[in-house]
Each structure stands twice: as structure tokens, then as C-alpha cells.
Design a protein around this motif. Structure first.
Motif, PDB file in Angstrom:
ATOM      1  N   PRO A 116      41.570   4.846 -41.977  1.00 42.17           N
ATOM      2  CA  PRO A 116      40.681   4.210 -41.002  1.00 42.17           C
ATOM      3  C   PRO A 116      39.310   4.881 -40.924  1.00 42.17           C
ATOM      4  O   PRO A 116      38.307   4.233 -40.667  1.00 42.17           O
ATOM      5  CB  PRO A 116      41.449   4.353 -39.682  1.00 42.17           C
ATOM      6  N   ASP A 117      39.266   6.203 -41.139  1.00 45.50           N
ATOM      7  CA  ASP A 117      38.006   6.945 -41.049  1.00 45.50           C
ATOM      8  C   ASP A 117      37.801   7.793 -42.303  1.00 45.50           C
ATOM      9  O   ASP A 117      37.884   9.021 -42.266  1.00 45.50           O
ATOM     10  CB  ASP A 117      38.005   7.834 -39.802  1.00 45.50           C
ATOM     11  N   PRO A 118      37.515   7.166 -43.448  1.00 48.39           N
ATOM     12  CA  PRO A 118      37.332   7.939 -44.675  1.00 48.39           C
ATOM     13  C   PRO A 118      36.131   8.870 -44.612  1.00 48.39           C
ATOM     14  O   PRO A 118      36.153   9.942 -45.224  1.00 48.39           O
ATOM     15  CB  PRO A 118      37.151   6.860 -45.741  1.00 48.39           C
ATOM     16  N   LEU A 119      35.096   8.503 -43.871  1.00 45.02           N
ATOM     17  CA  LEU A 119      33.933   9.385 -43.748  1.00 45.02           C
ATOM     18  C   LEU A 119      34.310  10.653 -42.987  1.00 45.02           C
ATOM     19  O   LEU A 119      33.933  11.759 -43.386  1.00 45.02           O
ATOM     20  CB  LEU A 119      32.789   8.652 -43.052  1.00 45.02           C
ATOM     21  N   GLY A 120      35.052  10.507 -41.898  1.00 43.73           N
ATOM     22  CA  GLY A 120      35.497  11.677 -41.160  1.00 43.73           C
ATOM     23  C   GLY A 120      36.368  12.587 -42.012  1.00 43.73           C
ATOM     24  O   GLY A 120      36.253  13.820 -41.953  1.00 43.73           O
ATOM     25  N   ALA A 121      37.228  11.976 -42.833  1.00 46.63           N
ATOM     26  CA  ALA A 121      38.079  12.771 -43.721  1.00 46.63           C
ATOM     27  C   ALA A 121      37.238  13.501 -44.755  1.00 46.63           C
ATOM     28  O   ALA A 121      37.454  14.696 -45.018  1.00 46.63           O
ATOM     29  CB  ALA A 121      39.095  11.863 -44.399  1.00 46.63           C
ATOM     30  N   GLY A 172      43.346   1.911 -37.217  1.00 46.85           N
ATOM     31  CA  GLY A 172      42.825   2.922 -36.308  1.00 46.85           C
ATOM     32  C   GLY A 172      41.313   2.883 -36.294  1.00 46.85           C
ATOM     33  O   GLY A 172      40.692   2.137 -37.045  1.00 46.85           O
ATOM     34  N   GLU A 173      40.722   3.711 -35.449  1.00 51.11           N
ATOM     35  CA  GLU A 173      39.262   3.762 -35.344  1.00 51.11           C
ATOM     36  C   GLU A 173      38.669   4.662 -36.429  1.00 51.11           C
ATOM     37  O   GLU A 173      39.262   5.679 -36.769  1.00 51.11           O
ATOM     38  CB  GLU A 173      38.863   4.271 -33.958  1.00 51.11           C
ATOM     39  N   PRO A 174      37.508   4.314 -36.973  1.00 55.05           N
ATOM     40  CA  PRO A 174      36.697   3.129 -36.681  1.00 55.05           C
ATOM     41  C   PRO A 174      37.062   1.906 -37.521  1.00 55.05           C
ATOM     42  O   PRO A 174      36.331   0.919 -37.498  1.00 55.05           O
ATOM     43  CB  PRO A 174      35.289   3.612 -37.031  1.00 55.05           C
ATOM     44  N   GLY A 175      38.179   1.959 -38.258  1.00 54.84           N
ATOM     45  CA  GLY A 175      38.597   0.799 -39.047  1.00 54.84           C
ATOM     46  C   GLY A 175      37.621   0.459 -40.145  1.00 54.84           C
ATOM     47  O   GLY A 175      37.232  -0.695 -40.330  1.00 54.84           O
ATOM     48  N   THR A 176      37.235   1.454 -40.925  1.00 58.79           N
ATOM     49  CA  THR A 176      36.155   1.295 -41.905  1.00 58.79           C
ATOM     50  C   THR A 176      36.449   0.226 -42.938  1.00 58.79           C
ATOM     51  O   THR A 176      35.594  -0.587 -43.265  1.00 58.79           O
ATOM     52  CB  THR A 176      35.890   2.635 -42.610  1.00 58.79           C
ATOM     53  N   ALA A 177      37.671   0.227 -43.493  1.00 58.45           N
ATOM     54  CA  ALA A 177      38.041  -0.737 -44.542  1.00 58.45           C
ATOM     55  C   ALA A 177      37.042  -0.704 -45.677  1.00 58.45           C
ATOM     56  O   ALA A 177      36.185  -1.569 -45.810  1.00 58.45           O
ATOM     57  CB  ALA A 177      38.169  -2.145 -43.970  1.00 58.45           C
TER      58      ALA A 177
END
Length: 215
Positions: A116-121, A172-177
């Protein structure tokens, strides 16, 4: 069944390529692993890729992280069955909050696009790496344009991603997809936003893009 099936689908590619071609394609990494490095495998699932690294590089310290506790339990069992439980460990943790710092190598295999949050990862990976560490990102092979993916592999990945990967990334948030097919350009852009300054395609297979990202 989904977790078991996912591992059965991806594991043959890891067995065939991870140690023989993907690691050697990362400048300087193989020598560091042979000498003894700190390695984190994020989203490790049942631990196939983690165990391959631990087996191939006995001087290195390898830990696998996954948010799914039953998968971690299975990975620990497999490590014990393979006689590797003293050389590899597994912990329940998310991609955006796994513990540790100063890793020489952090790897994510076929999982970033699902998150859901690949940038955060990716940002957390950047923070967890040593200053000269390497982020090995393996993703399903995809071109940047729809027409690049109108082939048998692309059709397979579009179908699977639409019902599994995109659905999970919206859970989940932010649901980047990142998309049913993310593509190298979008992945490189995300890594740049996460703080990586050098991103290159290290190698590829008909099924995988292998990216080398560095701080």
C-alpha cells in the motif's frame, strides 16, 4: 493457499538466478557477501530467497522480515529443516518499520509493487542501509507502456496483478497501487523520491527486472 502458491511461482526463478546472476550483477556486492555482510530480505514470505542467500554466503548475517506471522513461522521451520537456523533468522515486521540499520544489502523480491505504501517502504530501506549499502529490488518484468506488455508474460502478469497485487496495494493507506505493471521508469522515479541517487537496471530475465539502487 495464496502464500504457498506465490512462493511456488517465484521460487524457481530465485533458485535459477539469485546467486548465479543477480548478485554478481551488483558491483562489489558478491565480494562483500563472501567476506561477511549484514543482509535484510524484506517481504520474505516463506523465506526462499533468504535461505538461498544464507546458504550461498555463510559468512554473512541474513535476516528475513515479513508482516505475515504464519509465513515467518513457516520460514523458521524451513530454516531448521535445512540446518540453517543458526545462520539466518526471521522476524515479523513490516517493510516500513523493520528494525536494524547499517545493512550492507537490503533486498525486496517481487513485493514492492504489492505494498500500500511502497514509497514509505523504500524510504525506510534507504534509512536502514549503510552509507555504501545497496538496495536490490527485483520486480516482475514490465515495460513502461501498455503496448510493451502485450505479450504472453505481460498478459500473465496483468491478470495476476489485477486480482492480487493491485487489490492488496489498495488494502491500506495510502493505497498507492503502482499498477498491474509498474515499469522501470515508475520504479526508478519512486526510488529517487525515496532518497536513492543512483538507480540502474543491473540485469533482467523474461520474468524479472533487477534494479540496483544506492544512496
Amino acid at each position: 493457499m495464496l502464500f504457498e502458491g506465490t512462493e511456488r511461482f517465484f521460487r524457481p526463478g530465485y533458485v535459477a538466478n539469485l546467486v548465479s546472476s543477480w548478485i554478481p550483477a551488483l558491483d562489489g556486492v558478491e565480494d562483500r557477501l563472501r567476506a561477511g555482510a549484514d543482509v535484510a530480505d524484506i517481504g520474505c514470505g516463506h523465506g526462499s530467497s533468504t535461505l538461498l542467500l544464507a546458504q550461498a554466503y555463510p559468512e554473512s548475517r541474513v535476516v528475513g522480515f515479513d508482516y505475515h506471522e504464519p509465513s515467518i513461522e513457516q520460514a523458521r521451520k524451513r530454516a531448521a529443516d535445512a540446518g540453517l537456523d543458526g545462520r539466518v533468522s526471521f522476524e515479523v515486521a513490516s517493510a516500513a518499520s523493520f528494525p536494524g540499520e547499517g545493512y550492507d544489502l537490503v533486498a525486496v523480491f517481487d513485493a514492492l509493487h504489492d505494498m500500500p505504501d511502497p514509497l514509505g517502504a523504500a524510504r525506510h530501506v534507504r534509512e536502514a542501509l549503510a552509507d555504501d549499502g545497496v538496495f536490490l529490488l527485483v520486480e516482475p518484468f514490465a515495460g513502461d507502456r501498455l503496448e510493451d506488455n502485450l505479450n504472453p508474460v505481460g498478459r500473465l502478469f496483468y491478470g495476476a496483478s489485477t486480482v492480487i497485487c493491485v487489490a492488496h496495494s489498495k488494502s491500506g493507506e495510502p493505497g498507492t497501487a503502482l499498477g498491474a505493471q509498474a515499469g522501470e521508469a515508475r520504479l526508478a522515479s519512486l526510488l529517487g523520491e525515496a532518497g536513492f541517487t543512483r538507480v540502474r537496471r543491473a540485469t533482467e530475465t523474461p520474468f524479472n527486472l533487477v534494479l540496483d539502487a544506492r544512496p
